[in-house]
Motif scaffolding. Structure first.
Motif, mmCIF file in Angstrom:
data_model
loop_
_atom_site.group_PDB
_atom_site.id
_atom_site.type_symbol
_atom_site.label_atom_id
_atom_site.label_comp_id
_atom_site.label_asym_id
_atom_site.label_seq_id
_atom_site.Cartn_x
_atom_site.Cartn_y
_atom_site.Cartn_z
ATOM 1 N N GLY A 189 0.797 -1.211 0.000
ATOM 2 C CA GLY A 189 0.000 0.000 0.000
ATOM 3 C C GLY A 189 0.833 1.265 0.000
ATOM 4 O O GLY A 189 0.394 2.309 0.508
ATOM 5 N N GLY A 190 2.027 1.194 -0.565
ATOM 6 C CA GLY A 190 2.904 2.357 -0.625
ATOM 7 C C GLY A 190 3.741 2.572 0.616
ATOM 8 O O GLY A 190 4.514 3.542 0.678
ATOM 9 N N ARG A 191 3.627 1.691 1.602
ATOM 10 C CA ARG A 191 4.399 1.847 2.839
ATOM 11 C C ARG A 191 5.807 1.284 2.656
ATOM 12 O O ARG A 191 5.991 0.252 2.005
ATOM 13 C CB ARG A 191 3.700 1.148 4.002
ATOM 14 C CG ARG A 191 2.365 1.771 4.397
ATOM 15 C CD ARG A 191 1.819 1.125 5.659
ATOM 16 N NE ARG A 191 1.620 -0.305 5.476
ATOM 17 C CZ ARG A 191 0.527 -0.848 4.957
ATOM 18 N NH1 ARG A 191 -0.467 -0.073 4.535
ATOM 19 N NH2 ARG A 191 0.414 -2.159 4.838
ATOM 20 N N PRO A 192 6.826 1.914 3.250
ATOM 21 C CA PRO A 192 8.199 1.397 3.157
ATOM 22 C C PRO A 192 8.307 0.001 3.764
ATOM 23 O O PRO A 192 7.595 -0.329 4.719
ATOM 24 C CB PRO A 192 9.022 2.404 3.968
ATOM 25 C CG PRO A 192 8.186 3.638 4.008
ATOM 26 C CD PRO A 192 6.763 3.174 4.011
ATOM 27 N N PHE A 193 9.205 -0.809 3.206
ATOM 28 C CA PHE A 193 9.397 -2.167 3.723
ATOM 29 C C PHE A 193 10.867 -2.551 3.851
ATOM 30 O O PHE A 193 11.193 -3.586 4.422
ATOM 31 C CB PHE A 193 8.684 -3.185 2.822
ATOM 32 C CG PHE A 193 9.227 -3.239 1.410
ATOM 33 C CD1 PHE A 193 10.195 -4.160 1.052
ATOM 34 C CD2 PHE A 193 8.759 -2.358 0.435
ATOM 35 C CE1 PHE A 193 10.698 -4.218 -0.231
ATOM 36 C CE2 PHE A 193 9.251 -2.400 -0.857
ATOM 37 C CZ PHE A 193 10.218 -3.334 -1.202
ATOM 38 N N LEU A 194 11.773 -1.708 3.365
ATOM 39 C CA LEU A 194 13.202 -2.020 3.418
ATOM 40 C C LEU A 194 13.867 -1.324 4.603
ATOM 41 O O LEU A 194 13.572 -0.167 4.900
ATOM 42 C CB LEU A 194 13.901 -1.578 2.132
ATOM 43 C CG LEU A 194 13.530 -2.302 0.842
ATOM 44 C CD1 LEU A 194 14.241 -1.651 -0.345
ATOM 45 C CD2 LEU A 194 13.877 -3.788 0.926
ATOM 46 N N SER A 195 14.793 -2.053 5.246
ATOM 47 C CA SER A 195 15.594 -1.456 6.317
ATOM 48 C C SER A 195 16.975 -1.046 5.835
ATOM 49 O O SER A 195 17.602 -0.160 6.412
ATOM 50 C CB SER A 195 15.728 -2.446 7.479
ATOM 51 O OG SER A 195 14.471 -2.745 8.040
ATOM 52 N N ARG A 196 17.468 -1.714 4.794
ATOM 53 C CA ARG A 196 18.781 -1.412 4.222
ATOM 54 C C ARG A 196 18.699 -1.603 2.712
ATOM 55 O O ARG A 196 17.910 -2.409 2.219
ATOM 56 C CB ARG A 196 19.879 -2.329 4.779
ATOM 57 C CG ARG A 196 20.039 -2.328 6.294
ATOM 58 C CD ARG A 196 20.681 -1.059 6.791
ATOM 59 N NE ARG A 196 21.010 -1.137 8.201
ATOM 60 C CZ ARG A 196 20.180 -0.811 9.187
ATOM 61 N NH1 ARG A 196 18.949 -0.373 8.898
ATOM 62 N NH2 ARG A 196 20.562 -0.916 10.453
ATOM 63 N N ALA A 197 19.560 -0.886 1.981
ATOM 64 C CA ALA A 197 19.642 -1.059 0.533
ATOM 65 C C ALA A 197 21.071 -0.784 0.091
ATOM 66 O O ALA A 197 21.744 0.092 0.646
ATOM 67 C CB ALA A 197 18.664 -0.130 -0.194
ATOM 68 N N ILE A 198 21.522 -1.548 -0.884
ATOM 69 C CA ILE A 198 22.854 -1.369 -1.471
ATOM 70 C C ILE A 198 22.700 -1.265 -2.974
ATOM 71 O O ILE A 198 22.081 -2.135 -3.598
ATOM 72 C CB ILE A 198 23.800 -2.551 -1.134
ATOM 73 C CG1 ILE A 198 23.822 -2.811 0.363
ATOM 74 C CG2 ILE A 198 25.192 -2.284 -1.660
ATOM 75 C CD1 ILE A 198 22.959 -3.986 0.778
ATOM 76 N N LEU A 199 23.259 -0.222 -3.561
ATOM 77 C CA LEU A 199 23.211 -0.036 -5.000
ATOM 78 C C LEU A 199 24.623 -0.128 -5.556
ATOM 79 O O LEU A 199 25.463 0.733 -5.301
ATOM 80 C CB LEU A 199 22.589 1.325 -5.356
ATOM 81 C CG LEU A 199 21.138 1.543 -4.927
ATOM 82 C CD1 LEU A 199 20.650 2.917 -5.369
ATOM 83 C CD2 LEU A 199 20.235 0.453 -5.487
ATOM 84 N N ASP A 200 24.876 -1.196 -6.309
ATOM 85 C CA ASP A 200 26.152 -1.381 -6.991
ATOM 86 C C ASP A 200 25.873 -1.277 -8.487
ATOM 87 O O ASP A 200 25.864 -2.264 -9.217
ATOM 88 C CB ASP A 200 26.738 -2.751 -6.621
ATOM 89 C CG ASP A 200 28.059 -3.032 -7.323
ATOM 90 O OD1 ASP A 200 28.657 -2.081 -7.868
ATOM 91 O OD2 ASP A 200 28.481 -4.203 -7.348
ATOM 92 N N LEU A 201 25.615 -0.039 -8.913
ATOM 93 C CA LEU A 201 25.164 0.217 -10.276
ATOM 94 C C LEU A 201 25.933 1.398 -10.863
ATOM 95 O O LEU A 201 26.355 2.296 -10.134
ATOM 96 C CB LEU A 201 23.668 0.559 -10.293
ATOM 97 C CG LEU A 201 22.715 -0.470 -9.660
ATOM 98 C CD1 LEU A 201 21.337 0.144 -9.512
ATOM 99 C CD2 LEU A 201 22.648 -1.719 -10.512
ATOM 100 N N PRO A 202 26.117 1.422 -12.189
ATOM 101 C CA PRO A 202 26.840 2.543 -12.808
ATOM 102 C C PRO A 202 26.159 3.885 -12.582
ATOM 103 O O PRO A 202 26.806 4.872 -12.279
ATOM 104 C CB PRO A 202 26.863 2.166 -14.297
ATOM 105 C CG PRO A 202 26.632 0.691 -14.324
ATOM 106 C CD PRO A 202 25.750 0.386 -13.163
ATOM 107 N N SER A 203 24.846 3.942 -12.753
ATOM 108 C CA SER A 203 24.093 5.191 -12.590
ATOM 109 C C SER A 203 22.999 4.972 -11.558
ATOM 110 O O SER A 203 21.823 4.784 -11.897
ATOM 111 C CB SER A 203 23.496 5.632 -13.926
ATOM 112 O OG SER A 203 24.502 5.835 -14.885
ATOM 113 N N ALA A 204 23.391 4.985 -10.304
ATOM 114 C CA ALA A 204 22.461 4.633 -9.227
ATOM 115 C C ALA A 204 21.289 5.598 -9.139
ATOM 116 O O ALA A 204 20.173 5.211 -8.793
ATOM 117 C CB ALA A 204 23.202 4.585 -7.896
ATOM 118 N N HIS A 205 21.519 6.895 -9.458
ATOM 119 C CA HIS A 205 20.449 7.869 -9.301
ATOM 120 C C HIS A 205 19.290 7.624 -10.263
ATOM 121 O O HIS A 205 18.182 8.102 -10.037
ATOM 122 C CB HIS A 205 20.995 9.285 -9.487
ATOM 123 C CG HIS A 205 21.623 9.526 -10.818
ATOM 124 N ND1 HIS A 205 22.938 9.207 -11.087
ATOM 125 C CD2 HIS A 205 21.111 10.051 -11.968
ATOM 126 C CE1 HIS A 205 23.223 9.522 -12.332
ATOM 127 N NE2 HIS A 205 22.135 10.035 -12.901
#
Length: 413
Positions: free
Chosen positions: A269-285
């Motif tokens: 329902g649009g509520r946050p569910f993650l406590s941590r996130a890691i982005l290993d990507l060339p263009s993370a934004h």
């Protein structure tokens, strides 16, 4: 254990003492662990000039392990032995049976993608600040949502395996029969990462049992890659380490970040569910907006980038689009050179040579050569790791708009 054995000696017959001592030693000593089918070993083969190291595939009784110098050793001769036992290969060379560390396992495994080296992966896990509690250790109820981590860019699966090990204690015990099924089931011709353990050929009953366990987990790592081949290889990497000990905590996904997160946010329902996130990507934004939206307030977002300019680009984007995150730190990961007995494990830190040698030209008064200590920094054979990490914290939108970050305050002053 020595004190305990001494206390036993004063109260028990000698024969019972010897039997009990052997039992205790077998329980506490990792070198006494019996090697089982599906184990992965690190073999040190002693050749004519120097030793060669070999990481085996999961052991099966009918297979043969290929070594150097054209030699092999039957896997059935390894199963049932103990760690640090010595066997002979087909050429008569002695082979010592070792259990691979996580670092040596990662570095010496086959790869389709560049790994996050163990020293860097350990740093990232430390920055994630994971403090999982065991089931029943706190007031968390069965109805409370699990602690979820999202990794975008599975790659080889090195960081995936490190994070899964950190989450291991938070989850209920994985039933032994299910673990045997997990490590012995063949893979489907076409992998399916849309269901729990969906890439294995298992019975409907086993699949139901896997799904039931998955719904009881208190800590989950979602790892996503757009490349199916990378996801397959990473799945095998996690499954083969210590007989799939850490695999139950991981859900593998193939596809786009927006597709996965949009579906999950719709479910919540649009509520946050993650406590941590890691982005290993060339263009993370380009993919970060939904990631930030899915993060709980006070959740952490880590960026792993090869260039500091990419970190600056992300910060510029987050400021321009008024993202509710604040940068807490940016650190450089040092490139390391590592070699230990021919084994590259890239376990971090500066390596030194500390050994006792006998110089060729030096002799004592009695005509015998005397050993000396050599202690000096090692000139590495291989450079590994390096890059930059940014740690950002998710803030509630109302507070973020009303407050000024410390960096902005310093700039104004």
């Amino acid at each position: 254990m020595s004190l305990f054995c001494c206390q036993l000696c004063s109260k028990r017959p000698q024969r019972l003492i010897a039997s009990r001592s052997k039992t205790l030693c077998r329980f506490y000593s990792s070198s006494s662990r019996t090697i089982q089918e599906h184990d992965v070993l690190f073999l040190r083969q002693h050749g004519v000039k120097h030793a060669k190291w070999h990481l085996t595939a999961p052991l099966r009784p009918e297979s043969r392990v290929k070594l150097s110098y054209g030699a092999t050793v039957p896997a059935r001769e390894l199963i049932g032995r103990r760690i640090l036992d010595v066997v002979r290969d087909s050429a008569g060379n002695s082979v010592i049976l070792h259990e691979p560390s996580l670092a040596s396992y990662i570095i010496n495994s086959e790869r389709l993608a560049t790994p996050i080296y163990p020293n860097d992966a350990n740093t990232i896990v430390s920055l994630l600040d994971l403090n999982p509690s065991r089931p029943g250790e706190d007031d968390q109820g069965d109805s409370d949502p699990p602690f979820e981590i999202f990794e975008a860019g599975t790659g080889m699966g090195s960081l995936t395996l490190h994070i899964a090990r950190a989450l291991y204690a938070a989850n209920p015990t994985f039933p032994a029969p299910l673990r045997r099924t997990l490590i012995s089931s063949p893979f489907k011709p076409h992998y399916d990462f849309t269901a729990s353990r969906g890439c294995l050929e298992v019975s409907p009953e086993d699949q139901s049992a896997f799904d039931a366990y998955a719904s009881s987990r208190r800590a989950i790592l979602h790892t996503l890659d757009h490349n199916t081949k990378h996801a397959r290889a990473a799945y095998k990497l996690v499954r083969n380490f210590r007989r799939a000990q850490y695999l139950p905590a991981v859900d593998f996904h193939v596809g786009s970040i927006d597709e996965f997160l949009s579906r999950r946010l719709e479910q919540t329902g649009g509520r946050p569910f993650l406590s941590r996130a890691i982005l290993d990507l060339p263009s993370a934004h380009e993919n970060a907006e939904l990631v930030i939206k899915a993060l709980h307030p006070n959740g952490l977002l880590i960026l792993f980038k090869p260039s500091i300019s990419q970190i600056a680009d992300f910060q510029a984007w987050s400021a321009e689009t008024k993202q509710p995150v604040r940068t807490e730190k940016v650190i450089e990961l040092y490139a390391t050179t590592a070699s230990e007995g021919g084994v590259h494990d890239s376990s971090g830190g500066r390596h030194w040579d500390v050994k006792t040698v006998v110089p060729r030209a030096q002799q004592g008064e009695d005509g015998n050569k005397k050993p000396v200590q050599v202690m000096r920094p090692r000139v590495g054979e291989r450079v590994a790791g390096g890059g930059f990490l940014a740690v950002l914290r998710r803030w509630p939108v109302s507070e973020e708009l009303a407050q000024v970050s410390p960096e902005e305050a310093e700039t104004e002053e």
